[in-house]
Write a protein that holds these residues in place. Sequence first.
Motif, PDB file in Angstrom:
ATOM      1  N   ARG A 107      30.279  40.022  51.204  1.00 39.96           N
ATOM      2  CA  ARG A 107      29.454  41.167  50.024  1.00 39.96           C
ATOM      3  C   ARG A 107      30.758  41.244  49.027  1.00 39.96           C
ATOM      4  O   ARG A 107      30.425  41.630  47.829  1.00 39.96           O
ATOM      5  N   TYR A 108      32.030  41.107  49.334  1.00 38.60           N
ATOM      6  CA  TYR A 108      32.952  41.539  48.476  1.00 38.60           C
ATOM      7  C   TYR A 108      34.115  40.121  48.223  1.00 38.60           C
ATOM      8  O   TYR A 108      34.386  39.664  49.356  1.00 38.60           O
ATOM      9  N   PHE A 109      34.693  40.124  47.228  1.00 37.18           N
ATOM     10  CA  PHE A 109      35.901  39.223  47.156  1.00 37.18           C
ATOM     11  C   PHE A 109      36.816  39.934  46.449  1.00 37.18           C
ATOM     12  O   PHE A 109      36.977  40.829  45.766  1.00 37.18           O
ATOM     13  N   VAL A 110      38.119  39.668  46.889  1.00 39.32           N
ATOM     14  CA  VAL A 110      39.400  40.081  46.567  1.00 39.32           C
ATOM     15  C   VAL A 110      40.087  39.247  45.783  1.00 39.32           C
ATOM     16  O   VAL A 110      40.442  37.952  46.231  1.00 39.32           O
ATOM     17  N   PHE A 111      40.248  39.366  44.265  1.00 39.87           N
ATOM     18  CA  PHE A 111      41.241  38.532  43.395  1.00 39.87           C
ATOM     19  C   PHE A 111      42.371  38.929  43.320  1.00 39.87           C
ATOM     20  O   PHE A 111      42.383  40.164  42.912  1.00 39.87           O
ATOM     21  N   VAL A 112      43.271  37.896  43.474  1.00 39.53           N
ATOM     22  CA  VAL A 112      44.625  38.644  43.773  1.00 39.53           C
ATOM     23  C   VAL A 112      45.435  37.710  42.656  1.00 39.53           C
ATOM     24  O   VAL A 112      45.438  36.618  42.708  1.00 39.53           O
ATOM     25  N   ASP A 113      46.221  38.548  41.835  1.00 41.31           N
ATOM     26  CA  ASP A 113      47.023  37.687  40.707  1.00 41.31           C
ATOM     27  C   ASP A 113      48.349  37.825  41.260  1.00 41.31           C
ATOM     28  O   ASP A 113      49.020  39.020  41.583  1.00 41.31           O
ATOM     29  N   VAL A 114      48.838  36.536  41.175  1.00 44.85           N
ATOM     30  CA  VAL A 114      50.245  36.287  41.588  1.00 44.85           C
ATOM     31  C   VAL A 114      51.306  35.618  40.306  1.00 44.85           C
ATOM     32  O   VAL A 114      50.810  34.825  39.586  1.00 44.85           O
ATOM     33  N   GLU A 115      52.389  36.451  40.203  1.00 46.82           N
ATOM     34  CA  GLU A 115      53.239  35.750  39.149  1.00 46.82           C
ATOM     35  C   GLU A 115      54.577  36.043  39.961  1.00 46.82           C
ATOM     36  O   GLU A 115      54.950  36.960  40.597  1.00 46.82           O
ATOM     37  N   ASP A 116      55.423  35.070  39.544  1.00 45.76           N
ATOM     38  CA  ASP A 116      56.796  34.813  40.185  1.00 45.76           C
ATOM     39  C   ASP A 116      57.024  35.088  41.562  1.00 45.76           C
ATOM     40  O   ASP A 116      57.752  35.802  42.247  1.00 45.76           O
ATOM     41  N   ASN A 117      55.846  34.233  42.478  1.00 45.46           N
ATOM     42  CA  ASN A 117      55.610  34.353  43.766  1.00 45.46           C
ATOM     43  C   ASN A 117      55.634  35.889  44.332  1.00 45.46           C
ATOM     44  O   ASN A 117      55.936  36.384  45.539  1.00 45.46           O
ATOM     45  N   LYS A 118      54.916  36.732  43.351  1.00 42.81           N
ATOM     46  CA  LYS A 118      54.837  38.063  44.114  1.00 42.81           C
ATOM     47  C   LYS A 118      53.410  38.527  43.527  1.00 42.81           C
ATOM     48  O   LYS A 118      52.768  38.087  42.669  1.00 42.81           O
ATOM     49  N   ILE A 119      52.809  39.389  44.367  1.00 41.77           N
ATOM     50  CA  ILE A 119      51.338  39.942  44.050  1.00 41.77           C
ATOM     51  C   ILE A 119      51.651  40.985  42.978  1.00 41.77           C
ATOM     52  O   ILE A 119      52.335  42.038  43.150  1.00 41.77           O
ATOM     53  N   LYS A 120      50.911  40.793  41.946  1.00 38.90           N
ATOM     54  CA  LYS A 120      50.980  41.680  40.777  1.00 38.90           C
ATOM     55  C   LYS A 120      49.778  42.445  40.453  1.00 38.90           C
ATOM     56  O   LYS A 120      49.951  43.594  40.180  1.00 38.90           O
ATOM     57  N   ASN A 121      48.664  42.172  41.221  1.00 35.49           N
ATOM     58  CA  ASN A 121      47.464  43.010  40.796  1.00 35.49           C
ATOM     59  C   ASN A 121      46.258  42.283  42.063  1.00 35.49           C
ATOM     60  O   ASN A 121      46.412  41.004  42.355  1.00 35.49           O
ATOM     61  N   ALA A 122      45.485  43.490  42.531  1.00 37.69           N
ATOM     62  CA  ALA A 122      44.357  42.968  43.388  1.00 37.69           C
ATOM     63  C   ALA A 122      43.004  43.574  42.711  1.00 37.69           C
ATOM     64  O   ALA A 122      43.365  44.939  42.583  1.00 37.69           O
ATOM     65  N   GLU A 123      42.010  42.991  42.572  1.00 38.69           N
ATOM     66  CA  GLU A 123      40.608  43.506  42.238  1.00 38.69           C
ATOM     67  C   GLU A 123      39.575  43.178  43.149  1.00 38.69           C
ATOM     68  O   GLU A 123      39.601  41.857  43.569  1.00 38.69           O
ATOM     69  N   VAL A 124      39.106  43.996  43.449  1.00 37.52           N
ATOM     70  CA  VAL A 124      37.857  43.918  44.480  1.00 37.52           C
ATOM     71  C   VAL A 124      36.566  43.823  43.584  1.00 37.52           C
ATOM     72  O   VAL A 124      36.284  44.665  42.758  1.00 37.52           O
ATOM     73  N   VAL A 125      35.776  42.880  43.802  1.00 40.39           N
ATOM     74  CA  VAL A 125      34.354  42.576  43.096  1.00 40.39           C
ATOM     75  C   VAL A 125      33.569  42.170  44.063  1.00 40.39           C
ATOM     76  O   VAL A 125      33.614  41.399  44.955  1.00 40.39           O
ATOM     77  N   GLU A 126      32.385  43.015  43.829  1.00 42.17           N
ATOM     78  CA  GLU A 126      31.139  42.856  44.696  1.00 42.17           C
ATOM     79  C   GLU A 126      30.391  41.725  44.389  1.00 42.17           C
ATOM     80  O   GLU A 126      30.113  41.368  43.021  1.00 42.17           O
TER      81      GLU A 126
END
Length: 130
Positions: free
Chosen positions: A25-44
Amino acid sequence: MRIAIPAEDNRGLESNVSRHFGRARYFVFVDVEDNKIKNAEVVEVPFEEHGPGDLPNFIKEHGGEVVLSYGMGRRAIDYFNSLGIEVVTGAYGKIKDVVEAFINQVLEVDPYWKEKIEREKEKEGRLRRS
């Protein structure tokens, strides 16, 4: 890089990878920059039922470049590949741990995910017939 992961719930990086890609029901979209997690967004997921290509297009529309999933059908994998999206199957555990392992190229995947899902489907089928 933007990574999409089907989640069991809407807790973001604290969620576990959903064992059922097409039922998430949900996907987590994870933004990675310079081999580090910068942001995570949950989208239904915006639809109850979906057909071939709906989830790959949904992920593409949200900028997904890589999908980390436990199980996924061959047609879905082919569809993602046709959109230029990389697919990794057999991923399991907490999303934050899975993404960090992927970034650091130490992700351990379950090589038997197909067999386990087939057994689950058979068991569900027997329970429905009972």
